[in-house]
Scaffold this motif. Structure first.
Motif, PDB file in Angstrom:
ATOM      1  N   SER A   1      -1.841  -4.651  -4.123  1.00 46.97           N
ATOM      2  CA  SER A   1      -1.222  -3.719  -3.177  1.00 46.97           C
ATOM      3  C   SER A   1      -1.431  -4.143  -1.731  1.00 46.97           C
ATOM      4  O   SER A   1      -0.641  -3.796  -0.862  1.00 46.97           O
TER       5      SER A   1
ATOM      6  N   TYR B   1       1.858  -3.850   0.801  1.00 48.09           N
ATOM      7  CA  TYR B   1       1.858  -2.907   1.913  1.00 48.09           C
ATOM      8  C   TYR B   1       1.044  -3.503   3.052  1.00 48.09           C
ATOM      9  O   TYR B   1      -0.131  -3.220   3.211  1.00 48.09           O
TER      10      TYR B   1
ATOM     11  N   TYR C   1      -4.377   4.644   0.135  1.00 48.40           N
ATOM     12  CA  TYR C   1      -3.070   5.257  -0.119  1.00 48.40           C
ATOM     13  C   TYR C   1      -3.128   6.751  -0.379  1.00 48.40           C
ATOM     14  O   TYR C   1      -2.105   7.367  -0.645  1.00 48.40           O
TER      15      TYR C   1
END
Length: 179
Positions: free
Chosen positions: A42, A46, A107
């Motif tokens: 991730s 991102y 997140y």
């Protein structure tokens, strides 16, 4: 005839139980690496140039593995099943909770809650396999969460923030809640 049917049913249940135990253990083995792999992946999907999430993950995960291995060799606790490996703390649980805590910190709770549920399943699978007891799993979870909280910048919309500060004769831990 009823006795034969009952014995057959009991044998099927015992056989099925062993297969389920292997499935639970295998799922825990896979998830203990899948959670940190998803967390690490991730960081490339991102991008955030200001907080450098890849470096945060490397520090959090790396320190959790180093601390877990150091404690294993310091404590030298044997496993409940008598196998050769050391028990305290659980490496599988440390790995899973490190990944889950990173996901939650970066997140938010929307992704954190499912991650923690999966990490908890890893801990359960280690107890079920008789590789660890509850204290081993709790210690592994604490290490994984703690290192991720130390090295990972919180999600911008997080209302809860934990900080660690060095003072003259030690450290302080701060908890902040915004509302």
């Amino acid at each position: 005839m009823k006795k034969i049917l009952l014995i057959t049913l009991c044998l099927l249940c015992i056989t099925n139980s062993k297969a389920q135990d292997k499935t639970i253990t295998s799922a825990g083995d896979i998830l203990q690496m899948a959670l940190p792999a998803v967390a690490f992946g991730s960081t490339f999907l991102y991008k955030d140039d200001h907080t450098k999430p890849t470096w945060q993950f490397i520090k959090a995960y790396g320190s959790s593995v180093i601390l877990e291995q150091a404690l294993k060799h310091i404590v030298q606790k044997p496993r409940p099943d008598g196998s050769d490996n050391l028990s305290f703390p659980s490496g599988h649980t440390t790995s899973a909770f490190s990944g889950a805590a990173f996901i939650q910190r970066r997140y938010g709770w929307k992704y954190g809650i499912p991650s923690y549920i999966l990490a908890s399943f890893v801990g359960y699978s280690r107890i079920q396999a008789k590789k660890h007891d509850g204290w081993d799993v709790l210690a592994g979870a604490t290490i994984g969460i703690g290192t991720s909280y130390l090295f990972t910048k919180p999600y911008e919309k997080n209302k809860i923030n934990v900080s660690l500060n060095k003072v003259d004769k030690g450290y302080t831990i701060g908890f902040n809640y915004s509302f």
